[in-house]
Design a protein around this motif. Structure first.
Motif, PDB file in Angstrom:
ATOM      1  N   ASP A  81      48.101 -10.318 164.979  1.00  0.00           N
ATOM      2  CA  ASP A  81      47.133  -9.581 164.173  1.00  0.00           C
ATOM      3  C   ASP A  81      45.734 -10.050 164.553  1.00  0.00           C
ATOM      4  O   ASP A  81      45.572 -10.988 165.335  1.00  0.00           O
ATOM      5  N   ALA A  82      44.710  -9.407 164.005  1.00  0.00           N
ATOM      6  CA  ALA A  82      43.333  -9.679 164.412  1.00  0.00           C
ATOM      7  C   ALA A  82      42.851 -11.073 164.027  1.00  0.00           C
ATOM      8  O   ALA A  82      41.928 -11.610 164.651  1.00  0.00           O
ATOM      9  N   LYS A  83      43.484 -11.689 163.020  1.00  0.00           N
ATOM     10  CA  LYS A  83      43.029 -12.993 162.547  1.00  0.00           C
ATOM     11  C   LYS A  83      43.823 -14.154 163.127  1.00  0.00           C
ATOM     12  O   LYS A  83      43.501 -15.310 162.875  1.00  0.00           O
ATOM     13  N   GLY A  84      44.864 -13.868 163.878  1.00  0.00           N
ATOM     14  CA  GLY A  84      45.678 -14.943 164.421  1.00  0.00           C
ATOM     15  C   GLY A  84      46.525 -15.630 163.371  1.00  0.00           C
ATOM     16  O   GLY A  84      46.854 -16.814 163.497  1.00  0.00           O
ATOM     17  N   GLU A  85      46.917 -14.872 162.332  1.00  0.00           N
ATOM     18  CA  GLU A  85      47.782 -15.445 161.294  1.00  0.00           C
ATOM     19  C   GLU A  85      49.260 -15.306 161.643  1.00  0.00           C
ATOM     20  O   GLU A  85      50.094 -16.041 161.118  1.00  0.00           O
ATOM     21  N   TYR A  86      49.587 -14.357 162.513  1.00  0.00           N
ATOM     22  CA  TYR A  86      50.969 -14.133 162.933  1.00  0.00           C
ATOM     23  C   TYR A  86      51.010 -13.995 164.447  1.00  0.00           C
ATOM     24  O   TYR A  86      50.162 -13.324 165.044  1.00  0.00           O
ATOM     25  N   LEU A  87      51.993 -14.632 165.058  1.00  0.00           N
ATOM     26  CA  LEU A  87      52.201 -14.504 166.498  1.00  0.00           C
ATOM     27  C   LEU A  87      53.625 -14.009 166.725  1.00  0.00           C
ATOM     28  O   LEU A  87      54.585 -14.584 166.191  1.00  0.00           O
ATOM     29  N   ILE A  88      53.751 -12.947 167.499  1.00  0.00           N
ATOM     30  CA  ILE A  88      55.035 -12.271 167.664  1.00  0.00           C
ATOM     31  C   ILE A  88      55.480 -12.332 169.112  1.00  0.00           C
ATOM     32  O   ILE A  88      54.713 -12.039 170.031  1.00  0.00           O
ATOM     33  N   GLU A  89      56.738 -12.699 169.312  1.00  0.00           N
ATOM     34  CA  GLU A  89      57.331 -12.732 170.646  1.00  0.00           C
ATOM     35  C   GLU A  89      58.411 -11.660 170.725  1.00  0.00           C
ATOM     36  O   GLU A  89      59.225 -11.519 169.816  1.00  0.00           O
ATOM     37  N   GLY A  90      58.421 -10.905 171.813  1.00  0.00           N
ATOM     38  CA  GLY A  90      59.442  -9.879 171.994  1.00  0.00           C
ATOM     39  C   GLY A  90      58.887  -8.676 172.707  1.00  0.00           C
ATOM     40  O   GLY A  90      57.686  -8.599 172.988  1.00  0.00           O
ATOM     41  N   ASP A  91      59.751  -7.734 173.026  1.00  0.00           N
ATOM     42  CA  ASP A  91      59.355  -6.533 173.754  1.00  0.00           C
ATOM     43  C   ASP A  91      58.788  -5.471 172.819  1.00  0.00           C
ATOM     44  O   ASP A  91      59.337  -5.217 171.744  1.00  0.00           O
ATOM     45  N   MET A  92      57.688  -4.848 173.257  1.00  0.00           N
ATOM     46  CA  MET A  92      57.176  -3.653 172.602  1.00  0.00           C
ATOM     47  C   MET A  92      57.731  -2.456 173.370  1.00  0.00           C
ATOM     48  O   MET A  92      57.476  -2.312 174.562  1.00  0.00           O
ATOM     49  N   VAL A  93      58.505  -1.616 172.697  1.00  0.00           N
ATOM     50  CA  VAL A  93      59.200  -0.516 173.354  1.00  0.00           C
ATOM     51  C   VAL A  93      58.636   0.817 172.889  1.00  0.00           C
ATOM     52  O   VAL A  93      58.485   1.060 171.682  1.00  0.00           O
ATOM     53  N   ASP A  94      58.307   1.675 173.830  1.00  0.00           N
ATOM     54  CA  ASP A  94      57.913   3.052 173.533  1.00  0.00           C
ATOM     55  C   ASP A  94      59.197   3.841 173.319  1.00  0.00           C
ATOM     56  O   ASP A  94      59.949   4.101 174.271  1.00  0.00           O
ATOM     57  N   LEU A  95      59.480   4.213 172.081  1.00  0.00           N
ATOM     58  CA  LEU A  95      60.751   4.862 171.776  1.00  0.00           C
ATOM     59  C   LEU A  95      60.849   6.271 172.332  1.00  0.00           C
ATOM     60  O   LEU A  95      61.950   6.797 172.517  1.00  0.00           O
ATOM     61  N   LYS A  96      59.708   6.886 172.625  1.00  0.00           N
ATOM     62  CA  LYS A  96      59.760   8.234 173.208  1.00  0.00           C
ATOM     63  C   LYS A  96      60.302   8.181 174.635  1.00  0.00           C
ATOM     64  O   LYS A  96      61.064   9.037 175.062  1.00  0.00           O
ATOM     65  N   THR A  97      59.894   7.174 175.365  1.00  0.00           N
ATOM     66  CA  THR A  97      60.300   7.061 176.768  1.00  0.00           C
ATOM     67  C   THR A  97      61.383   6.005 176.980  1.00  0.00           C
ATOM     68  O   THR A  97      61.919   5.899 178.081  1.00  0.00           O
ATOM     69  N   ARG A  98      61.698   5.235 175.921  1.00  0.00           N
ATOM     70  CA  ARG A  98      62.653   4.121 176.002  1.00  0.00           C
ATOM     71  C   ARG A  98      62.194   3.076 177.019  1.00  0.00           C
ATOM     72  O   ARG A  98      62.997   2.407 177.652  1.00  0.00           O
ATOM     73  N   ARG A  99      60.902   2.939 177.170  1.00  0.00           N
ATOM     74  CA  ARG A  99      60.331   2.032 178.181  1.00  0.00           C
ATOM     75  C   ARG A  99      59.717   0.822 177.498  1.00  0.00           C
ATOM     76  O   ARG A  99      59.000   0.939 176.498  1.00  0.00           O
ATOM     77  N   SER A 100      60.015  -0.348 178.033  1.00  0.00           N
ATOM     78  CA  SER A 100      59.422  -1.573 177.508  1.00  0.00           C
ATOM     79  C   SER A 100      57.997  -1.707 178.027  1.00  0.00           C
ATOM     80  O   SER A 100      57.779  -1.927 179.221  1.00  0.00           O
TER      81      SER A 100
END
Length: 258
Positions: A81-100
């Motif tokens: 997030d913009a404040k650096g309160e949460y850090l997320i690890e993992g793939d961001m997937v475009d569900l329309k194209t099924r592309r990571s």
């Protein structure tokens, strides 16, 4: 993504956090450049303070999800997030194209210009027409490399450039030198990797400078494990993959180059 700061327990909680963040900020427009600079400064400061064991942040970018930012450490991708309160690890997937989108970004960051490869310092194997080209960085003492080499024998119509990078200790250096300095280096390589026949002992002087140059090239491009594959379109794959996957990547690279 195989850095020491991987986290083991993200899963459903992180997925929920991403969905919630997207839902609460979906109608917000993308921030102007000035705001992105402010977010960049805030994230660098927050991550350095809260996660001092992390390497420095190299880049902060927007993502397709409003309010969620890509944070890059070298070739490693995280999201925040913009404040650096949460850090997320993992793939961001475009569900329309099924592309990571995460994997596509990593492939772009790790790409190597095939034309910049020092091909004179490689062992060369031509199969069939040799029309397709593949570069592989390998250590002769790497078990995964031996497994990969067995699968590679099934791939046809390809020219393979093998760069010896002895990164697994003194024995790897000695064996790489013995292979490179043999009368028929390619045959010595195949004998060792496919049939476990040790290369002959080196007699006399030998110009083994290619090994040092290969190591320098691999360090420059952060090739830290073996095998590492570079396809003609610059795409880089870390780790051993099977012949079917190699064929798919070779075809994809050929399509891009045509």
């Amino acid at each position: 993504m195989n850095r020491t700061f991987r986290w083991a327990a993200l899963g459903l909680a992180l997925t929920t956090a991403v969905v919630a963040l997207a839902q609460t900020q979906a109608r917000k427009p993308a921030p102007p450049a000035d705001d992105l600079r402010a977010v960049d400064i805030a994230l660098r400061r927050a991550i350095a303070e809260r996660l001092p064991q992390f390497p420095p942040v190299d880049e902060v970018r927007t993502t397709p999800i409003p309010g969620l930012y890509e944070v890059r450490f070298g070739t490693e991708i995280r999201y925040s997030d913009a404040k650096g309160e949460y850090l997320i690890e993992g793939d961001m997937v475009d569900l329309k194209t099924r592309r990571s989108l995460t994997q596509a970004r990593v492939e772009k960051l790790t790409a190597v210009d095939f034309n910049a490869l020092p091909l004179a310092d490689a062992l060369v194997t031509k199969r069939g027409t040799g029309a397709r080209r593949l570069a592989v960085f390998e250590d002769p003492n790497c078990g995964y490399c031996k497994q990969f080499e067995r699968g590679l024998t099934d791939v046809k119509d390809v020219t393979i450039y093998t760069f010896l990078i002895p990164i697994l200790g003194p024995s790897s250096q000695e064996r790489s030198r013995a292979i490179w300095c043999s009368k028929n280096p390619q045959a010595a390589w195949q004998d060792w990797m496919l049939r476990s026949i040790p290369p002959p002992t080196v007699e006399g002087n030998c110009d083994d400078g290619a090994l040092a140059r290969n190591l320098a090239f691999s360090r420059k491009h952060q090739i830290n494990g073996t095998p590492a594959l570079v396809f003609q379109d610059g795409t880089r794959i870390p780790g051993a993959i099977g012949p079917d996957q190699i064929e798919e990547r070779l075809k994809r690279a050929a399509d891009k180059m045509s």
